[in-house]
Design a protein around this motif. Structure first.
Motif, PDB file in Angstrom:
ATOM      1  N   ARG A  55       1.979  -5.320  -1.237  1.00 48.99           N
ATOM      2  CA  ARG A  55       2.253  -5.073   0.293  1.00 48.99           C
ATOM      3  C   ARG A  55       0.961  -5.394   0.986  1.00 48.99           C
ATOM      4  O   ARG A  55       0.665  -6.435   0.964  1.00 48.99           O
ATOM      5  CB  ARG A  55       2.452  -3.800   0.486  1.00 48.99           C
ATOM      6  N   LEU A  56       0.364  -4.387   1.589  1.00 52.99           N
ATOM      7  CA  LEU A  56      -0.954  -4.686   2.427  1.00 52.99           C
ATOM      8  C   LEU A  56      -2.203  -4.213   1.727  1.00 52.99           C
ATOM      9  O   LEU A  56      -3.114  -3.989   2.255  1.00 52.99           O
ATOM     10  CB  LEU A  56      -0.772  -4.306   3.883  1.00 52.99           C
ATOM     11  N   GLY A  57      -1.740  -3.556   0.390  1.00 49.45           N
ATOM     12  CA  GLY A  57      -3.019  -2.698  -0.069  1.00 49.45           C
ATOM     13  C   GLY A  57      -3.878  -3.503  -0.720  1.00 49.45           C
ATOM     14  O   GLY A  57      -5.048  -2.906  -1.232  1.00 49.45           O
ATOM     15  N   PRO A  77       5.985  -8.697   1.464  1.00 54.49           N
ATOM     16  CA  PRO A  77       6.883  -8.545   2.782  1.00 54.49           C
ATOM     17  C   PRO A  77       6.181  -8.258   3.960  1.00 54.49           C
ATOM     18  O   PRO A  77       6.405  -7.268   4.573  1.00 54.49           O
ATOM     19  CB  PRO A  77       7.576  -7.563   2.265  1.00 54.49           C
ATOM     20  N   ALA A  78       5.406  -9.171   4.589  1.00 56.25           N
ATOM     21  CA  ALA A  78       4.814  -9.283   5.650  1.00 56.25           C
ATOM     22  C   ALA A  78       4.644 -10.391   6.636  1.00 56.25           C
ATOM     23  O   ALA A  78       4.956 -11.401   5.866  1.00 56.25           O
ATOM     24  CB  ALA A  78       3.135  -8.652   5.596  1.00 56.25           C
ATOM     25  N   THR A  79       4.425 -10.361   7.867  1.00 55.51           N
ATOM     26  CA  THR A  79       4.319 -11.684   8.477  1.00 55.51           C
ATOM     27  C   THR A  79       2.959 -11.969   8.571  1.00 55.51           C
ATOM     28  O   THR A  79       2.452 -13.233   8.398  1.00 55.51           O
ATOM     29  CB  THR A  79       4.592 -11.640  10.031  1.00 55.51           C
ATOM     30  N   GLY A  80       1.929 -11.416   8.758  1.00 49.51           N
ATOM     31  CA  GLY A  80       0.330 -11.281   8.724  1.00 49.51           C
ATOM     32  C   GLY A  80      -0.138 -11.517   7.377  1.00 49.51           C
ATOM     33  O   GLY A  80       0.008 -10.359   6.324  1.00 49.51           O
ATOM     34  N   LEU A  81      -0.742 -12.763   7.104  1.00 47.64           N
ATOM     35  CA  LEU A  81      -1.236 -12.905   5.575  1.00 47.64           C
ATOM     36  C   LEU A  81      -2.654 -12.839   5.644  1.00 47.64           C
ATOM     37  O   LEU A  81      -3.212 -13.616   4.732  1.00 47.64           O
ATOM     38  CB  LEU A  81      -0.127 -14.252   4.957  1.00 47.64           C
ATOM     39  N   SER A 239      -1.361  -5.129  16.022  1.00 43.38           N
ATOM     40  CA  SER A 239      -1.365  -6.434  15.274  1.00 43.38           C
ATOM     41  C   SER A 239      -2.207  -6.704  14.011  1.00 43.38           C
ATOM     42  O   SER A 239      -1.588  -6.117  12.939  1.00 43.38           O
ATOM     43  CB  SER A 239      -1.625  -7.495  16.290  1.00 43.38           C
ATOM     44  N   ARG A 240      -3.438  -6.970  14.262  1.00 42.14           N
ATOM     45  CA  ARG A 240      -4.350  -6.821  13.130  1.00 42.14           C
ATOM     46  C   ARG A 240      -5.615  -6.565  13.475  1.00 42.14           C
ATOM     47  O   ARG A 240      -6.129  -6.705  14.648  1.00 42.14           O
ATOM     48  CB  ARG A 240      -4.540  -8.323  12.195  1.00 42.14           C
ATOM     49  N   GLY A 241      -6.333  -5.769  12.630  1.00 45.37           N
ATOM     50  CA  GLY A 241      -7.644  -5.192  13.183  1.00 45.37           C
ATOM     51  C   GLY A 241      -8.692  -6.384  13.740  1.00 45.37           C
ATOM     52  O   GLY A 241      -9.366  -5.961  14.656  1.00 45.37           O
ATOM     53  N   PRO A 293      -2.379   4.903   9.615  1.00 46.24           N
ATOM     54  CA  PRO A 293      -2.776   3.863   8.405  1.00 46.24           C
ATOM     55  C   PRO A 293      -1.664   2.519   8.387  1.00 46.24           C
ATOM     56  O   PRO A 293      -0.903   2.658   7.414  1.00 46.24           O
ATOM     57  CB  PRO A 293      -2.774   4.871   7.343  1.00 46.24           C
ATOM     58  N   HIS A 294      -1.541   1.942   9.388  1.00 52.55           N
ATOM     59  CA  HIS A 294      -0.778   0.704   9.225  1.00 52.55           C
ATOM     60  C   HIS A 294       0.554   0.851   8.929  1.00 52.55           C
ATOM     61  O   HIS A 294       1.091   0.487   7.912  1.00 52.55           O
ATOM     62  CB  HIS A 294      -1.391  -0.331   8.267  1.00 52.55           C
ATOM     63  N   ILE A 295       1.247   1.672   9.878  1.00 60.27           N
ATOM     64  CA  ILE A 295       2.653   2.114   9.266  1.00 60.27           C
ATOM     65  C   ILE A 295       3.728   1.582  10.183  1.00 60.27           C
ATOM     66  O   ILE A 295       4.887   1.790  10.287  1.00 60.27           O
ATOM     67  CB  ILE A 295       2.819   3.687   9.649  1.00 60.27           C
TER      68      ILE A 295
HETATM   69  C1  GLV Z   1       3.086  -6.124   8.944  1.00 61.35           C
HETATM   70  O1  GLV Z   1       2.010  -5.731   9.593  1.00 61.35           O
HETATM   71  C2  GLV Z   1       3.319  -7.548   8.911  1.00 61.35           C
HETATM   72  O2  GLV Z   1       2.577  -8.267   9.205  1.00 61.35           O
HETATM   73  O3  GLV Z   1       4.503  -7.772   8.576  1.00 61.35           O
END
Ligand code: GLV
Length: 324
Positions: A55-57, A77-81, A239-241, A293-295
């Motif tokens: 995930r994002l961990g 499963p995220a849009t931001g990579l 969005s992103r930090g 925490p990014h929920i």
């Molecule tokens: C969540 O933060 C995403 O990028 O999907």
């Protein structure tokens, strides 16, 4: 590499509450291991598994892939990579399977947009601090007088999927919405388009950020931009930090140049958070900075939909053979 006839091996390295039906679907076609991995174990997994699901961990950097002899698919499963070195993955023949660009599918994934509204209300109505005070045995209505969204101006930075969804959800509040985005398909029926970011910042009571993190959006909101905002204004970042200069935010909150902020994301998360982070320290003693925490995307509904969608993509990628 798995040999002919052998089932591919898939590691789900962040398995907390992984949907059991999705796991069952994957298990029909692959040997699935659900095991919370350490960074070291994850690096080894790229040698031992055909597919790795995160995930994002984790931050997937080139050094982590130095022994990536077997893995062909990295699922997220995220849009931001921005936590994945896509070039290093490509160099190792690893296909990255994600939600990026899945416009049709994402139309029904609403969690982050709803969360944005939740953060706006929590911050402007001081809900976390009011709830905390009750738990400490006090009942003080006056201390928690808040602000309404009604008739305010909300500035949306980025008018893609999430910016547009938030604009749509906000219509019920009967307020004015501004949008800034150079895109050609700007949804002008929902919001008033402003030509510059500074114009949006100067006019808004609440600013919400909905751009993806790229080189061009790194610290898009910095000291100069924060200085355009009203001292009574609030800032929301789901969005992103890295889009926000955190040191500049801390200075603006500390000096009273900004009324408050709510952050779902932090630069360098999750690892940066393990240290004594200045914004977290500030939030411990002030009631105008809310950090979660990014929920944003983390609802049962969205997680189930996205895990199922990604599972199908993973199986297709494994069936398709090596990436070219
Ligand atoms: C969540 O933060 C995403 O990028 O999907």
């Amino acid at each position: 590499m798995s040999t002919a006839g052998e089932r591919p091996r898939l590691l789900i390295a962040e398995p907390e509450s992984f949907d059991s039906e999705v796991a069952a679907l994957l298990s029909q076609h692959a040997e699935v291991v659900l095991r919370k991995a350490t960074v070291h174990e994850l690096a080894r997994a790229f040698e031992e598994f055909d597919a790795v699901w995160i995930r994002l961990g984790f931050r997937i950097e080139a050094s982590m892939l130095s022994k990536a002899t077997r893995c062909r698919v990295l699922a997220c499963p995220a849009t931001g990579l921005d936590h994945i070195d896509l070039i290093a993955c490509q160099a190792h023949g690893i296909r990255v399977v994600s939600l990026k660009g899945e416009v049709e599918f994402l139309r029904n994934v609403r969690a982050t947009a709803e969360h944005t509204i939740a953060l706006m209300l929590a911050l402007t109505r001081k809900i976390p601090w009011a709830a905390g005070s009750v738990l400490k045995g006090t009942w003080n209505r006056d201390r928690f007088r808040g602000r309404e969204l009604h008739e305010k101006t909300i500035g949306l930075v980025g008018m893609g999927r999430l910016g547009s969804l938030v604009a749509k959800m906000l219509t019920g509040f009967e307020l004015h919405t501004l949008g800034f985005d150079p895109r050609v398909d700007f949804p002008g029926h929902l919001v008033e388009r402003v030509e510059t970011l500074d114009m949006l910042l100067a006019r808004s009571d609440v600013v919400s950020i909905h751009v993806s993190y790229e080189r061009t959006t790194h610290h898009l909101i910095g000291a100069a931009q924060l200085s355009q905002m009203r001292p009574t204004a609030f800032l929301i970042n789901t969005s992103r930090g890295g889009v926000l200069d955190e040191a500049a935010l801390l200075a603006a909150l500390g000096s009273g140049a900004l009324a408050g902020a709510a952050l779902d994301v932090m630069e360098g998360e999750p690892h940066a958070m393990l240290d004594d982070h200045p914004l977290v320290r500030y939030a411990c003693t002030h009631d105008n900075l809310l950090i979660v925490p990014h929920i944003g995307g983390n609802t049962w509904e969205s997680t189930r939909k996205t895990e199922l969608f990604i599972a199908r993509k993973v199986l297709a990628a494994l069936a398709a053979g090596p990436a070219t």
